[in-house]
Design an enzyme around this catalytic site. Structure first.
Site, PDB file in Angstrom:
ATOM      1  N   CYS A  24      16.861 -28.415  29.158  1.00 35.54           N
ATOM      2  CA  CYS A  24      16.758 -29.469  30.158  1.00 35.54           C
ATOM      3  C   CYS A  24      17.848 -30.526  29.939  1.00 35.54           C
ATOM      4  CB  CYS A  24      15.371 -30.081  30.063  1.00 35.54           C
ATOM      5  SG  CYS A  24      15.103 -31.311  31.286  1.00 35.54           S
TER       6      CYS A  24
ATOM      7  N   CYS B  89       9.362 -30.606  29.155  1.00 34.53           N
ATOM      8  CA  CYS B  89      10.259 -31.611  29.702  1.00 34.53           C
ATOM      9  C   CYS B  89       9.988 -31.755  31.201  1.00 34.53           C
ATOM     10  CB  CYS B  89      11.668 -31.086  29.442  1.00 34.53           C
ATOM     11  SG  CYS B  89      12.948 -32.151  29.987  1.00 34.53           S
TER      12      CYS B  89
END
Length: 395
Positions: A100, A200
């Site tokens: 991410c 995330c």
């Protein structure tokens, strides 16, 4: 005035990062990334994006900075979620947080920030950046955060020099209690907010349910391998060279269900990962059973009893040549070279003594002490003192 776009997540860390930058005289803009729509798989309302974006907006108003929400859910689906499904399907365990940062925050998000005329992108990560000169060239260093308990440098282990050049980490010199203190003093709405956990941006997810959206359940057997099994007591062969010895140490054991005892059934080997203890639903042993290996092809999970089972430990891992990543490109090893480092194979693991051995085929990381549950698809990161110098995908 240099312009900085801060990724405001609605948490205390990014809120204080924005405040500090404003204090330092930057022209600050707050952006909230909306990366996920499907609430059906998140547990309770642990990480509802609506509440988070609202908190981010309130912080921006309090600080008097412009704010907007951007929807990156399409890119997130493609670069993170689809990748995760593919990795699990192949029996590897990806790390969405590392990806991410590399693919979303410091790529897609960074490009948007730069299009808004930003000089830098800032996040609320507990890590630091320094810039040194090497052969007359600027080289950016990624350093651990001052708060040992919160250091998040590991999650940024895949960043490049180009990404680091445009990154700022305003809270890297602070501890978590100091960050909360500043937020309280500034009366920020996020001052007492709990840290978000889970994937995330997705929040706390029921991983099997999340995976079941794409990966169909498939019944298979759970096989226990006893620690007395001869597979752990075979004499070590003789090797022609160091590379073949390291390859031998890094390879998976050749388990078959004939050298173990069938203990139960599972709903899909692709839902499990090395070292996992929960979700096996098998009793009748003195100590808990741990996953020591998954065989996705034959849909078998191999388990061993207790956290010290020999099947959990290895002292060497391999990274394919194309998956070796140096943040410090100037330190890159040539084939045949080696380097002593401190390394970790997961977030928050204490650093371990290791030696990097570079070959044409890739890199072996050989640990001084055997490591528990080395897991394919995860990242190994290596450090010198408090500088993270490189990383790679465990193969």
């Amino acid at each position: 005035m240099k312009r900085v776009v801060v990724g405001l997540s609605g948490g205390v860390d990014s809120s204080v990062a924005a405040y500090l930058l404003k204090e330092q005289g930057y022209d600050v803009i707050g952006l909230f990334m909306k990366n996920w729509h499907d609430d059906s798989v998140t547990i309770s309302n642990e990480c509802p994006w609506l509440e988070d974006s609202n908190d981010a907006l309130l912080v921006a108003e309090k600080l008097g900075i412009p704010f907007q929400t951007i929807d990156l859910s399409e890119q997130y689906q493609e670069k993170i979620v689809d990748y995760m499904f593919k990795e699990y399907e192949n029996g590897r365990t990806p790390n969405p947080d590392v990806l991410c940062n590399r693919e979303i925050k410091f790529d897609v998000f960074m490009k948007i920030a730069l299009s808004l005329g930003a000089d830098y992108v800032a996040t609320g990560h507990y890590c630091r950046k320094d810039t040194i000169m090497v052969d007359g060239k600027e080289v950016h260093q990624l350093l651990a955060g001052k708060d040992d308990n919160k250091d998040q440098s590991y999650f940024l282990c895949q960043l490049s020099q180009e990404q680091l050049a445009k990154a700022l980490f305003p809270i890297g010199e602070l501890t978590k209690p100091e960050v909360r203190e500043i937020a309280t003093k500034m009366e920020l709405v996020t001052a007492e907010k709990k840290d978000s956990q889970g994937l995330c941006f997705i929040g706390k997810v029921r991983l099997p349910e999340f995976l079941q959206q794409k990966l169909q359940p498939k019944e298979g057997i759970i096989v226990e391998i006893k620690e007395t099994n001869e597979i752990y007591h075979n004499p070590k062969p003789r090797f022609e060279n160091l590379e073949s010895e390291l390859a031998y140490e890094a390879q998976n054991k050749d388990y078959t269900n004939s050298n173990g005892i069938v203990k139960g059934k599972h709903q899909g080997a692709h839902y499990f990962t090395n070292g996992q203890r929960r979700g096996l639903n098998v009793g009748g042993t003195k100590e808990g059973l741990f996953v020591i290996q998954t065989d996705v092809e034959n849909n078998i999970i191999y388990v061993g009893e207790g956290p010290n089972h020999p099947g959990l430990f290895k002292n060497t891992l391999f990274i394919k040549a194309e998956e070796v990543h140096w943040i410090r490109e100037d330190l890159q090893l040539a084939p045949g070279e080696k380097m002593e480092v401190m390394a970790r194979i997961r977030y928050r693991q204490p650093l371990q003594k290791a030696t990097l051995h570079q070959f044409e085929s890739g890199m072996y990381v050989h640990f001084e002490n055997p490591q528990s549950a080395i897991t394919e698809g995860q990242f190994v990161a290596w450090y010198h003192d408090d500088e993270l110098q490189g990383s790679g995908v465990i193969s």
